[in-house]
Design a protein around this motif. Structure first.
Motif, PDB file in Angstrom:
ATOM      1  N   LYS A   1       0.809  -1.220   0.000  1.00 45.78           N
ATOM      2  CA  LYS A   1       0.000   0.000   0.000  1.00 45.78           C
ATOM      3  C   LYS A   1       0.840   1.267   0.000  1.00 45.78           C
ATOM      4  CE  LYS A   1      -3.962  -2.071   2.407  1.00 45.78           C
ATOM      5  NZ  LYS A   1      -4.802  -2.049   3.643  1.00 45.78           N
ATOM      6  N   GLU A   2       1.992   1.236   0.660  1.00 41.85           N
ATOM      7  CA  GLU A   2       2.771   2.449   0.868  1.00 41.85           C
ATOM      8  C   GLU A   2       3.838   2.692  -0.196  1.00 41.85           C
ATOM      9  OE1 GLU A   2       2.080   4.640   3.132  1.00 41.85           O
ATOM     10  OE2 GLU A   2       0.486   3.430   4.037  1.00 41.85           O
ATOM     11  N   VAL A   3       4.324   1.637  -0.821  1.00 43.97           N
ATOM     12  CA  VAL A   3       5.437   1.771  -1.775  1.00 43.97           C
ATOM     13  C   VAL A   3       4.877   1.895  -3.188  1.00 43.97           C
ATOM     14  CG1 VAL A   3       7.495   0.636  -2.709  1.00 43.97           C
ATOM     15  CG2 VAL A   3       6.973   0.482  -0.270  1.00 43.97           C
ATOM     16  N   PRO A   4       5.352   2.854  -3.974  1.00 39.55           N
ATOM     17  CA  PRO A   4       4.893   2.973  -5.368  1.00 39.55           C
ATOM     18  C   PRO A   4       5.453   1.863  -6.232  1.00 39.55           C
ATOM     19  CG  PRO A   4       6.594   4.610  -4.924  1.00 39.55           C
ATOM     20  CD  PRO A   4       6.297   3.939  -3.614  1.00 39.55           C
ATOM     21  N   ASP A   5       5.027   1.887  -7.487  1.00 42.22           N
ATOM     22  CA  ASP A   5       5.547   0.906  -8.441  1.00 42.22           C
ATOM     23  C   ASP A   5       7.021   1.164  -8.724  1.00 42.22           C
ATOM     24  OD1 ASP A   5       3.511  -0.861  -8.930  1.00 42.22           O
ATOM     25  OD2 ASP A   5       2.594   0.343 -10.519  1.00 42.22           O
ATOM     26  N   PRO A   6       7.766   0.131  -9.114  1.00 45.64           N
ATOM     27  CA  PRO A   6       7.315  -1.224  -9.458  1.00 45.64           C
ATOM     28  C   PRO A   6       7.203  -2.188  -8.286  1.00 45.64           C
ATOM     29  CG  PRO A   6       9.618  -0.987 -10.012  1.00 45.64           C
ATOM     30  CD  PRO A   6       9.181   0.360  -9.531  1.00 45.64           C
ATOM     31  N   LEU A   7       7.870  -1.896  -7.154  1.00 40.92           N
ATOM     32  CA  LEU A   7       7.910  -2.860  -6.063  1.00 40.92           C
ATOM     33  C   LEU A   7       6.555  -2.985  -5.378  1.00 40.92           C
ATOM     34  CD1 LEU A   7       9.772  -4.794  -4.569  1.00 40.92           C
ATOM     35  CD2 LEU A   7      10.380  -2.948  -3.018  1.00 40.92           C
ATOM     36  N   GLY A   8       5.763  -1.905  -5.378  1.00 40.87           N
ATOM     37  CA  GLY A   8       4.475  -1.938  -4.705  1.00 40.87           C
ATOM     38  C   GLY A   8       3.545  -2.986  -5.273  1.00 40.87           C
ATOM     39  N   SER A   9       3.416  -3.034  -6.593  1.00 39.07           N
ATOM     40  CA  SER A   9       2.541  -4.032  -7.212  1.00 39.07           C
ATOM     41  C   SER A   9       3.082  -5.446  -7.041  1.00 39.07           C
ATOM     42  CB  SER A   9       2.361  -3.723  -8.713  1.00 39.07           C
ATOM     43  OG  SER A   9       1.610  -2.539  -8.892  1.00 39.07           O
ATOM     44  N   GLU A  10       4.408  -5.600  -7.085  1.00 37.28           N
ATOM     45  CA  GLU A  10       5.000  -6.927  -6.885  1.00 37.28           C
ATOM     46  C   GLU A  10       4.685  -7.444  -5.478  1.00 37.28           C
ATOM     47  OE1 GLU A  10       6.394  -8.814  -8.995  1.00 37.28           O
ATOM     48  OE2 GLU A  10       7.052  -7.559 -10.667  1.00 37.28           O
ATOM     49  N   MET A  11       4.831  -6.588  -4.472  1.00 40.19           N
ATOM     50  CA  MET A  11       4.514  -7.000  -3.107  1.00 40.19           C
ATOM     51  C   MET A  11       3.012  -7.215  -2.933  1.00 40.19           C
ATOM     52  SD  MET A  11       7.181  -7.489  -1.387  1.00 40.19           S
ATOM     53  CE  MET A  11       8.950  -7.209  -1.459  1.00 40.19           C
ATOM     54  N   GLY A  12       2.215  -6.432  -3.682  1.00 37.53           N
ATOM     55  CA  GLY A  12       0.773  -6.639  -3.620  1.00 37.53           C
ATOM     56  C   GLY A  12       0.368  -8.001  -4.138  1.00 37.53           C
ATOM     57  N   VAL A  13       1.015  -8.453  -5.202  1.00 37.99           N
ATOM     58  CA  VAL A  13       0.740  -9.786  -5.743  1.00 37.99           C
ATOM     59  C   VAL A  13       1.122 -10.846  -4.714  1.00 37.99           C
ATOM     60  CG1 VAL A  13       1.441 -11.444  -7.504  1.00 37.99           C
ATOM     61  CG2 VAL A  13       0.942  -9.086  -8.150  1.00 37.99           C
ATOM     62  N   ILE A  14       2.276 -10.655  -4.049  1.00 40.31           N
ATOM     63  CA  ILE A  14       2.697 -11.618  -3.023  1.00 40.31           C
ATOM     64  C   ILE A  14       1.689 -11.640  -1.870  1.00 40.31           C
ATOM     65  CG2 ILE A  14       4.464 -12.083  -1.277  1.00 40.31           C
ATOM     66  CD1 ILE A  14       6.533 -11.079  -3.254  1.00 40.31           C
ATOM     67  N   ALA A  15       1.193 -10.458  -1.465  1.00 40.85           N
ATOM     68  CA  ALA A  15       0.202 -10.390  -0.384  1.00 40.85           C
ATOM     69  C   ALA A  15      -1.086 -11.101  -0.790  1.00 40.85           C
ATOM     70  CB  ALA A  15      -0.083  -8.924  -0.032  1.00 40.85           C
ATOM     71  N   ASP A  16      -1.532 -10.897  -2.026  1.00 37.35           N
ATOM     72  CA  ASP A  16      -2.764 -11.560  -2.489  1.00 37.35           C
ATOM     73  C   ASP A  16      -2.558 -13.070  -2.585  1.00 37.35           C
ATOM     74  OD1 ASP A  16      -4.036  -9.134  -2.638  1.00 37.35           O
ATOM     75  OD2 ASP A  16      -3.685  -8.867  -4.786  1.00 37.35           O
ATOM     76  N   GLU A  17      -1.404 -13.505  -3.091  1.00 34.82           N
ATOM     77  CA  GLU A  17      -1.132 -14.932  -3.167  1.00 34.82           C
ATOM     78  C   GLU A  17      -1.111 -15.557  -1.778  1.00 34.82           C
ATOM     79  OE1 GLU A  17       1.580 -15.198  -7.264  1.00 34.82           O
ATOM     80  OE2 GLU A  17       2.553 -15.051  -5.300  1.00 34.82           O
ATOM     81  N   SER A  18      -0.547 -14.826  -0.815  1.00 30.79           N
ATOM     82  CA  SER A  18      -0.528 -15.329   0.562  1.00 30.79           C
ATOM     83  C   SER A  18      -1.940 -15.467   1.114  1.00 30.79           C
ATOM     84  CB  SER A  18       0.290 -14.372   1.446  1.00 30.79           C
ATOM     85  OG  SER A  18       0.225 -14.744   2.804  1.00 30.79           O
TER      86      SER A  18
END
Length: 322
Positions: free
Chosen positions: A177-194
């Motif tokens: 939520k706090e980090v912009p792209d590109p790392l933000g979306s990558e971590m968001g995918v990991i959070a959703d997969e979790s």
């Protein structure tokens, strides 16, 4: 003496091709696809009302579609770079884009130059394929560089979240939520997969392999070891953040030290080609006395081989591994 403007026309058409590709990309996917956007693309899609599951499916498809299409002839040359750049275009759309900009380049060459039809077709195809490759390669370099720069801050944000009592999965969500792209979306995918049951350590390892980034491998290994043997994850990640930041500073220092040598190598590699172009522009008949001899073509091939070897040698001399 008449100086031809055709070399400048070729350069302007190639620049126009790059601008056209970027314009089409932003037009199709909107501002959220840009790496300069302050809100990461995953959150932007969620704010538009797209369901969480659909967003995860779309982002995962974009992340894997290029490596899955390596069987397409010639596409394997840019599949890895397209994956690292996370190009949202599908492989088929990229091929269509190459064809489209090649047609535009051909029209520009037909209007701005007096070259023959065969030459215009060959140059247009080279500009279409080469322009898209240069665009994807630049996207990949910029994206990997931004991830390397964002990673220490993201790990430190995880540390602060863990110390106030959040579980690691919640720390990942905060980073998303706090980090912009590109790392933000990558971590968001990991959070959703979790959230859907996938192991966080496995997701991090997959991200590290897909990006081919050593610092992400350190993070994945640290999380996996902690999950297996236990320990204070906050302290482990705090030390990891310091290591990553130190490595990042070292890489920047090496880059600064070798900058002069790299520019010298680039100049020495490009100067013969520039001199050849200028000779043909200023004095088109300069080689008339020798080009009909039996030694001209072998000599030209030898010189070309030396120029190509020079590029690789210069790059190896200035590419310092740390």
């Amino acid at each position: 003496m008449v100086i031809s403007a055709e070399p400048l026309v070729y350069l302007l058409i190639f620049i126009a091709v790059l601008v056209l590709v970027e314009g089409v990309y932003l037009t199709v996917f909107g501002k959220s696809i840009s790496l300069n956007n302050r809100v990461n693309r995953r959150l932007d899609l969620l704010e538009k009302g797209v369901g969480r599951e659909q967003v995860l499916e779309q982002l995962r498809k974009e992340m894997h579609q290029h490596m899955n299409a390596r069987g397409i002839p010639l596409y394997s040359l840019l599949a890895e770079r397209a994956q690292k750049a996370n190009i949202a275009f599908s492989p088929q759309q990229i091929i269509m884009l190459m064809a489209g900009v090649a047609v535009v380049a051909y029209l520009g060459l037909s209007v701005g130059t007096s070259a023959g039809v065969g030459v215009r077709i060959a140059v247009a195809i080279a500009m279409g394929v080469g322009g898209v490759y240069v665009w994807i390669n630049n996207k990949a370099k910029k994206r990997l560089s931004m991830i390397e720069e964002q990673l220490p801050d993201a790990v430190e944000l995880m540390v602060r979240s863990l110390r106030v009592g959040h579980p690691f999965s919640s720390a990942i969500q905060i980073v998303a939520k706090e980090v912009p792209d590109p790392l933000g979306s990558e971590m968001g995918v990991i959070a959703d997969e979790s959230a859907y049951g996938r192991d966080v350590g496995e997701s991090l390892k997959h991200l590290a392999e897909r990006m081919d980034m050593q610092d992400l491998r350190f993070l994945a290994v640290a999380v996996s070891i902690q999950q297996t043997s236990g320990g204070n994850l906050a302290e482990i990640l705090e030390g990891l953040a310091k290591v990553i930041r130190s490595r990042f500073k070292l890489f920047r220092r090496v880059k600064a030290i070798t900058a002069e040598a790299k520019w010298s190598g680039t100049f020495l590699s490009g100067f013969p080609l520039g001199a050849l172009v200028m000779i043909n522009v200023i004095q088109p008949n300069y080689y008339d006395d020798v080009k009909e001899t039996q030694f001209f073509i072998p000599a030209a091939l030898i010189v070309g081989a030396f120029l190509v070897a020079n590029v690789f040698i210069m790059r190896s001399l200035t590419n310092i591994k740390v």
